[in-house]
Design an enzyme around this catalytic site. Structure first.
Site, PDB file in Angstrom:
ATOM      1  N   SER A 162     -17.583 -20.977 -33.673  1.00  0.00           N
ATOM      2  CA  SER A 162     -17.666 -19.585 -33.143  1.00  0.00           C
ATOM      3  C   SER A 162     -17.228 -18.824 -34.506  1.00  0.00           C
ATOM      4  O   SER A 162     -17.587 -19.248 -35.575  1.00  0.00           O
ATOM      5  CB  SER A 162     -16.597 -19.513 -31.992  1.00  0.00           C
ATOM      6  OG  SER A 162     -16.604 -18.301 -31.670  1.00  0.00           O
ATOM      7  N   TYR A 189     -24.017 -10.553 -32.757  1.00  0.00           N
ATOM      8  CA  TYR A 189     -23.325 -11.580 -33.370  1.00  0.00           C
ATOM      9  C   TYR A 189     -22.024 -12.015 -32.664  1.00  0.00           C
ATOM     10  O   TYR A 189     -21.816 -13.253 -32.184  1.00  0.00           O
ATOM     11  CB  TYR A 189     -23.227 -11.561 -34.893  1.00  0.00           C
ATOM     12  CG  TYR A 189     -22.330 -12.616 -35.573  1.00  0.00           C
ATOM     13  CD1 TYR A 189     -22.909 -13.821 -35.802  1.00  0.00           C
ATOM     14  CD2 TYR A 189     -20.855 -12.555 -36.003  1.00  0.00           C
ATOM     15  CE1 TYR A 189     -22.458 -14.979 -36.225  1.00  0.00           C
ATOM     16  CE2 TYR A 189     -20.317 -13.679 -36.741  1.00  0.00           C
ATOM     17  CZ  TYR A 189     -21.106 -14.908 -36.836  1.00  0.00           C
ATOM     18  OH  TYR A 189     -20.679 -15.829 -37.337  1.00  0.00           O
ATOM     19  N   LYS A 193     -21.073 -15.235 -30.484  1.00  0.00           N
ATOM     20  CA  LYS A 193     -19.967 -15.983 -30.902  1.00  0.00           C
ATOM     21  C   LYS A 193     -18.863 -16.199 -29.646  1.00  0.00           C
ATOM     22  O   LYS A 193     -18.223 -17.030 -29.523  1.00  0.00           O
ATOM     23  CB  LYS A 193     -19.333 -15.468 -32.347  1.00  0.00           C
ATOM     24  CG  LYS A 193     -20.190 -15.950 -33.546  1.00  0.00           C
ATOM     25  CD  LYS A 193     -20.374 -17.184 -33.724  1.00  0.00           C
ATOM     26  CE  LYS A 193     -21.616 -17.915 -34.257  1.00  0.00           C
ATOM     27  NZ  LYS A 193     -21.438 -19.369 -34.564  1.00  0.00           N
TER      28      LYS A 193
HETATM   29  N1  LIG Z   1     -19.150 -18.778 -43.592  1.00  0.00           N
HETATM   30  C1  LIG Z   1     -18.272 -18.268 -42.775  1.00  0.00           C
HETATM   31  O1  LIG Z   1     -17.517 -17.227 -43.265  1.00  0.00           O
HETATM   32  C2  LIG Z   1     -18.109 -18.295 -41.168  1.00  0.00           C
HETATM   33  C3  LIG Z   1     -17.219 -17.424 -40.682  1.00  0.00           C
HETATM   34  C4  LIG Z   1     -17.169 -17.741 -39.256  1.00  0.00           C
HETATM   35  C5  LIG Z   1     -17.940 -18.642 -38.329  1.00  0.00           C
HETATM   36  N2  LIG Z   1     -18.932 -19.415 -39.269  1.00  0.00           N
HETATM   37  C6  LIG Z   1     -19.788 -19.958 -38.267  1.00  0.00           C
HETATM   38  O2  LIG Z   1     -20.135 -21.359 -39.228  1.00  0.00           O
HETATM   39  C7  LIG Z   1     -21.179 -21.918 -38.946  1.00  0.00           C
HETATM   40  C8  LIG Z   1     -21.872 -22.548 -40.217  1.00  0.00           C
HETATM   41  O3  LIG Z   1     -22.315 -21.123 -41.065  1.00  0.00           O
HETATM   42  P1  LIG Z   1     -22.379 -21.395 -42.504  1.00  0.00           P
HETATM   43  O4  LIG Z   1     -21.282 -20.390 -43.136  1.00  0.00           O
HETATM   44  O5  LIG Z   1     -22.257 -22.875 -42.888  1.00  0.00           O
HETATM   45  O6  LIG Z   1     -23.852 -20.875 -42.709  1.00  0.00           O
HETATM   46  P2  LIG Z   1     -25.163 -21.078 -43.650  1.00  0.00           P
HETATM   47  O7  LIG Z   1     -24.784 -21.663 -44.950  1.00  0.00           O
HETATM   48  O8  LIG Z   1     -26.152 -20.163 -43.436  1.00  0.00           O
HETATM   49  O9  LIG Z   1     -25.421 -22.367 -42.827  1.00  0.00           O
HETATM   50  C9  LIG Z   1     -26.018 -22.389 -41.514  1.00  0.00           C
HETATM   51  C10 LIG Z   1     -27.128 -23.567 -40.889  1.00  0.00           C
HETATM   52  O10 LIG Z   1     -27.744 -23.208 -39.770  1.00  0.00           O
HETATM   53  C11 LIG Z   1     -28.877 -23.664 -39.930  1.00  0.00           C
HETATM   54  N3  LIG Z   1     -29.808 -22.776 -38.944  1.00  0.00           N
HETATM   55  C12 LIG Z   1     -29.663 -21.566 -38.873  1.00  0.00           C
HETATM   56  N4  LIG Z   1     -30.924 -21.095 -38.002  1.00  0.00           N
HETATM   57  C13 LIG Z   1     -31.294 -22.405 -37.531  1.00  0.00           C
HETATM   58  C14 LIG Z   1     -32.250 -22.785 -36.617  1.00  0.00           C
HETATM   59  N5  LIG Z   1     -33.067 -21.969 -35.791  1.00  0.00           N
HETATM   60  N6  LIG Z   1     -32.320 -23.964 -36.202  1.00  0.00           N
HETATM   61  C15 LIG Z   1     -31.685 -24.973 -36.814  1.00  0.00           C
HETATM   62  N7  LIG Z   1     -30.678 -24.781 -37.802  1.00  0.00           N
HETATM   63  C16 LIG Z   1     -30.566 -23.333 -37.899  1.00  0.00           C
HETATM   64  C17 LIG Z   1     -29.347 -23.264 -41.271  1.00  0.00           C
HETATM   65  O11 LIG Z   1     -30.540 -23.960 -41.841  1.00  0.00           O
HETATM   66  P3  LIG Z   1     -31.638 -23.123 -42.742  1.00  0.00           P
HETATM   67  O12 LIG Z   1     -31.032 -23.330 -43.888  1.00  0.00           O
HETATM   68  O13 LIG Z   1     -32.790 -23.992 -42.289  1.00  0.00           O
HETATM   69  O14 LIG Z   1     -31.502 -21.828 -42.233  1.00  0.00           O
HETATM   70  C18 LIG Z   1     -28.194 -23.782 -42.214  1.00  0.00           C
HETATM   71  O15 LIG Z   1     -28.167 -25.124 -42.119  1.00  0.00           O
HETATM   72  C19 LIG Z   1     -22.069 -20.704 -38.313  1.00  0.00           C
HETATM   73  O16 LIG Z   1     -22.241 -21.004 -36.873  1.00  0.00           O
HETATM   74  C20 LIG Z   1     -21.418 -19.469 -38.495  1.00  0.00           C
HETATM   75  O17 LIG Z   1     -21.426 -18.614 -37.380  1.00  0.00           O
HETATM   76  C21 LIG Z   1     -19.090 -19.180 -40.698  1.00  0.00           C
END
Ligand SMILES: NC(=O)c1ccc[n+]([C@@H]2O[C@H](COP(=O)([O-])OP(=O)(O)OC[C@H]3O[C@@H](n4cnc5c(N)ncnc54)[C@H](OP(=O)(O)O)[C@@H]3O)[C@@H](O)[C@H]2O)c1
Length: 322
Positions: A162, A189, A193
């Site tokens: 989330s 978003y 979440k």
């Molecule tokens: N980074 C932060 O500060 C933060 C904060 C709060 C929550 N989060 C949560 O943490 C989680 C991971 O985020 P992250 O920061 O690691 O982001 P990220 O680097 O953008 O990674 C997201 C991953 O999700 C995949 N994805 C996106 N759309 C998809 C789809 N339609 N089908 C299958 N896979 C898909 C992406 O694959 P592709 O590369 O192929 O698009 C990538 O592997 C998310 O749920 C995000 O909401 C992150």
């Protein structure tokens, strides 16, 4: 926060230092980059067989190779899963069921943030469709295997990524797909979440008694590709929101291993074997807080059991049409 030896600056390897996951199978969505890749790496490094799921076969192969570069004996398979496409979610789940006879950890990590208005092929709003409905379509067929893999000493886990961004919007159960209201990227978003937390609450009610414990996780703020859809204007809005809840300017970005630490903590801590259906942050269970100035905690609307049950039923109805 619950007592925990770990906190905001702990890393995945700190949390897993004394943990041997040999014999365990873990599936990680969004395993091609950011937090998902680090989660998959850390679980594999500590002995788990990891199913890295992602929508792009080339990125999956690169992710698998990157982990094997660091850990030559890592046990990893890859699985194509496109969360915009409900048929792909169902096929991926069936594929996992044919290649694995157990599943101990399901990490629903993939996500998109702040996308311009769009719809999935089934007509779902993109963020709600990918972050919540796609994950639900892929998770439900796996529940039986998760339950069969659980033992009294070692319950299976479902961890749903989330975000503190759940504060940007409660879910509109009447109009989750923005058919009758103007679209707002942050609100959408936020509701997706919030849905991730409510999904965890309802999963816990349904399959917790069958040995499958669930939790939602806020990883912190981490520089990844998640911001790829943000325009400079939207980024300015985000900074303003962070400043609002952190008036003292005490916001700190985490590294990727620190960001993925709460996920692997929730996946392995004995704390959740006793108390799940919760929202975790900084390697602990967060308090419920509706204080608009608080920078931590989970909003009460996101853990409301009645809303969780209603969201489950509404989501199943929507998936039945997809
Ligand atoms: N980074 C932060 O500060 C933060 C904060 C709060 C929550 N989060 C949560 O943490 C989680 C991971 O985020 P992250 O920061 O690691 O982001 P990220 O680097 O953008 O990674 C997201 C991953 O999700 C995949 N994805 C996106 N759309 C998809 C789809 N339609 N089908 C299958 N896979 C898909 C992406 O694959 P592709 O590369 O192929 O698009 C990538 O592997 C998310 O749920 C995000 O909401 C992150």
């Amino acid at each position: 926060m619950t007592e925990s030896p770990f906190g905001a600056t702990s890393t995945t390897d700190d949390v897993l230092a004394d943990i041997d996951l040999s014999g365990h199978v873990a599936a990680v969505t969004g395993g091609t980059g950011g937090l998902g890749l680090e989660t998959g790496r850390a679980l594999a490094a500590h002995g788990a067989h990891v199913v890295l799921a992602g929508r792009d076969a080339d990125k999956l192969a690169a992710a698998q190779a990157a982990i094997r570069d660091q850990h030559g004996d890592a046990s990893i398979e890859t699985l194509v899963l496109d969360l915009t496409d409900i048929a792909s979610c169902r096929v991926a789940a069936m594929s996992l069921l044919t290649t694995n006879d157990r599943l101990d950890l399901l990490i629903n990590n993939a996500g998109v943030m702040c996308t311009p208005f769009g719809r999935t092929p089934s007509g779902f709003e993109t963020q709600f469709g990918v972050n919540h409905l796609g994950h639900m379509a892929w998770t439900v067929p796996l529940l039986d295997l998760l339950s069969r893999s659980a033992t009294a000493d070692s319950p299976s886990r479902i961890i749903n990524l989330s975000s503190a961004g759940h504060r940007f919007g409660d879910i509109d159960l009447e109009d989750p797909n923005y058919e009758h209201r103007p679209y707002d990227e942050w609100e959408a978003y936020g509701q997706s979440k919030t849905a991730n937390v409510l999904f965890s609450v309802e999963l816990e009610r349904r399959v917790g008694p069958l040995g499958v414990r669930s939790a939602a996780v806020h990883p912190g703020g981490i520089h990844t590709d998640l911001g790829r859809h943000m325009t400079p204007e939207v980024l300015t809005q985000l900074k303003a929101r962070i400043a609002q809840t952190n008036p003292d300017g005490d916001f700190s970005w985490k590294s990727i291993p620190q960001g993925a630490a709460t996920t692997v903590w929730a996946a392995t801590t004995p704390v959740l074997a006793a108390r799940a259906g919760v929202y975790c942050e900084d390697c602990g269970v967060a308090e419920v807080s509706d204080d608009p100035t608080a920078s931590a905690g989970v909003q009460s609307y996101a853990v409301d059991p009645q809303r969780a049950a209603t969201l489950w039923d509404r989501s199943m109805e929507m998936l039945a049409t997809a």
